[in-house]
Scaffold this active site. Structure first.
Site, mmCIF file in Angstrom:
data_model
loop_
_atom_site.group_PDB
_atom_site.id
_atom_site.type_symbol
_atom_site.label_atom_id
_atom_site.label_comp_id
_atom_site.label_asym_id
_atom_site.label_seq_id
_atom_site.Cartn_x
_atom_site.Cartn_y
_atom_site.Cartn_z
ATOM 1 N N LYS A 78 39.529 77.916 -42.421
ATOM 2 C CA LYS A 78 39.521 78.050 -40.963
ATOM 3 C C LYS A 78 38.995 79.446 -40.618
ATOM 4 C CE LYS A 78 42.884 77.356 -37.183
ATOM 5 N NZ LYS A 78 44.314 77.072 -36.924
ATOM 6 N N SER A 154 45.119 73.243 -33.903
ATOM 7 C CA SER A 154 43.873 73.970 -33.792
ATOM 8 C C SER A 154 43.000 73.940 -35.054
ATOM 9 C CB SER A 154 44.175 75.425 -33.434
ATOM 10 O OG SER A 154 44.895 76.046 -34.485
ATOM 11 N N SER A 178 49.485 73.262 -35.863
ATOM 12 C CA SER A 178 48.020 73.303 -35.981
ATOM 13 C C SER A 178 47.434 72.873 -37.323
ATOM 14 C CB SER A 178 47.519 74.712 -35.658
ATOM 15 O OG SER A 178 47.498 74.898 -34.269
#
Lengths: 478, 95
Positions: A78, A154, A178
């Site tokens: 990420k 996310s 997330s």
């Protein structure tokens, strides 16, 4: 010829170790898939450096060097974990669009030591603020099953890339769900470790008392493999725990006989959609058939979790994001003005609407006159939520809940309604507030859309939830 | 508790954000919706409950105070929107 993309990370590692396939071949296969991706999973592909690292692994292996089991395994991370090199670390934000980190995050150091190869930086909600990966300055991530639906967030880019077999593994971060919510929406496994299990050094901070890095993978075993690489103490994160790291792969062995699984009534409300409930109940039935005992429990403060979470997370975010001032790094406005105006214009041009909303809310709840009513109150409620888990874990070994109330929703359907968007996290935020570990594993589908089941464990008892998840994944035969 | 547009303007100043009239109106609406939602915390009895601390029962780790070299000044400065020599450049602060 074997389709390398269809193999699990463990299978790939075995073939790499036996030199049946080269790291370069594996790397090229996934890089070319990532370059063709039309789901916007990645912000940037790390081609040259990845290929050079793969070649180095191959040379070392050919010369007979003893390498870690994971050497040559590719993954994506990420884009809120800093990594030195050619690619920027953007956090999905315009404010960091050109930021090149002068150092590696602790997890990146660990990946390098393990010989793993980072193929690219995954798309995400800006500063990890969101539940749909639509709040990215680089455009929304599309769901792997239905392009018109969200991938969750996310860590949506990480989850969608794993589900689409563009990478065998990914790292995400989880502040309120997330990792687990996008894993559920994309039909894969995603683990949020115990707070303190994985160092946050080099993870761009959102809510420092809640943030944790964890693995996303298509199998529980692969998630266990990656957790073993990143877990462990690091003195540069003062909340990193000095707790020994067990062998997570070995922990997957064994049956579930006598395991006590708690079913919290608060997570199966009347409002829970019928088809989701049915899928989750089928998995509960599986666990019983595998010898586990189910126990109804209560986590009485669950309904207050979202409210407490959004006060604590935004308060911490407003403090953490104060560092983006256009001075040392990040966007600086070209408009003329004094220092104060420079701060204001740079931040206003650089941050997107959801980030501004959370900074504003956080600033408000911390401002004088409101601190006691909001922030202090929320921290007290957090104590009660944590105690709920402490009490429950006196009676049960793991807790099972749905990961989300519904399967993936349509792109654009919740962006204008912050409260409804926040309620997406209703089954996941309590876990971050209490600091316990939890994993989401695929439970089945509703109208073709994946639904996840969440297994929650005691502090540092990742082995118990991984083992339970691995049996669930195997169906009735375990 | 509800916030007014004026209060939102004051908070924006504290947060070093600039909101135009339209954004202020929208922000006021959103913040009031969220604040109305979090009101429910008042239902919880927190008498004699201490605020949560994730270091509960643990000692804050101590580090020896020792001088260390910062490794990478050039790369760090390369991220600065404006730098000169070994300095970050900002608009004039003192008249």
């Amino acid at each position: 010829m074997t389709d390398l993309r269809a193999l699990s990370a463990i299978e790939l590692a075995d073939r790499l170790a036996s030199r049946e396939v080269s790291a370069k071949e594996v790397c090229e296969t996934f890089l070319s898939a990532l370059e063709r991706d039309d789901h916007n999973c990645l912000i940037a592909v790390r081609k040259e450096e990845a290929l050079a690292e793969a070649a180095a692994v191959d040379r070392a292996r050919t010369s007979g060097e003893k390498l870690p089991r994971t050497a040559g395994l590719p993954l994506v991370i990420k884009d809120n974990m800093v990594m030195r090199g050619k690619l920027p670390t953007t956090c999905g934000s315009k404010i960091l669009a050109n930021f090149r980190s002068p150092y590696d995050a602790h997890v990146v150091e660990r990946l390098r030591q393990a010989g793993m190869i980072v193929l690219g930086k995954a798309n995400m909600d800006e500063f990890a603020m969101g539940s749909s990966s639509e709040n990215s300055a680089f455009g929304p991530v599309r769901g792997p099953v239905d392009r018109e639906r969200v991938a969750g967030g996310s860590s949506g880019g990480s989850a969608s890339a794993v589900a689409l077999k563009l990478t065998p593994l990914a790292l995400g971060s989880d502040t309120g769900g997330s990792i687990r919510q996008p894993a559920a929406f994309c039909g894969i496994a995603g683990l949020k470790p115990t707070y303190g299990r994985v160092s946050r050094y080099g993870l761009v901070a959102f809510g420092s008392s809640l943030d944790q890095i964890g693995p996303l993978a298509r199998t529980v075993k692969d998630a266990a493999l990656l957790l073993g690489v990143i877990a462990g103490h690091d003195r540069r994160d003062s909340t990193s725990a000095e707790v020994p790291v067990p062998d997570y792969l070995a922990a997957l062995e064994g049956d579930l006989k006598g395991l006590k699984v708690g079913l919290p009534a608060e997570y199966f409300p009347a409002a829970l959609e019928g088809p989701v409930r049915k899928v989750v109940e089928e998995r509960i039935e599986n666990l019983r058939k595998l010898g586990a005992e189910t126990v109804e429990i209560h986590l009485p403060h669950t309904e207050y979790a979202i409210a407490a979470y959004y006060i604590i997370a935004t308060a911490e975010a407003s403090a953490n994001l104060a560092r983006f001032d256009g001075v040392r790094y990040g966007h600086r406005s070209s408009r003329q003005g004094d220092l104060l105006e420079m701060y204001r214009t740079s931040r206003s041009e650089g941050f997107g609407p959801e980030v501004k909303r959370r900074i504003m809310l956080g600033t408000y709840v911390l401002s004088s006159g409101y601190y006691d009513a909001y922030y202090l109150k929320a921290q007290k409620v957090r104590t009660l939520i944590t105690r709920d888990f402490t009490e429950a874990f006196k009676k049960v070994d793991v807790i099972l809940t749905p990961t989300t109330p519904t399967p993936a929703f349509k792109l654009g359907s919740l962006v204008d309604d912050p409260v409804s968007m926040y309620l997406q996290d209703i089954f996941t935020v309590t876990i971050n507030l209490a600091g316990v570990p939890a994993i989401s594993v695929p439970a089945g589908t509703v109208d073709g859309l994946p639904v996840g089941v969440q297994l929650i464990g005691r502090h540092f008892d990742e082995p118990a939830i991984l083992k339970t998840a691995a049996r669930l994944e195997g169906g009735v035969n375990g | 508790m509800a916030v007014s547009k004026e209060e939102v303007g004051k908070i924006a100043h504290l947060a070093r954000l600039e909101l135009d009239e339209h954004e202020t109106a929208r922000m006021t609406e959103d913040m009031n919706a969220i604040l109305a939602y979090v009101e429910q915390l008042n239902e919880v009895d927190t008498e004699n409950v201490s605020p949560h601390s994730f270091l509960e029962g643990k000692e804050t780790p101590q580090e020896e105070d020792r001088e260390a070299k910062f490794g990478n000044i050039e790369e760090a400065l390369a991220n600065a929107p404006r730098a000169e020599g070994r300095f970050f450049v900002v608009p004039k602060v003192i008249e």
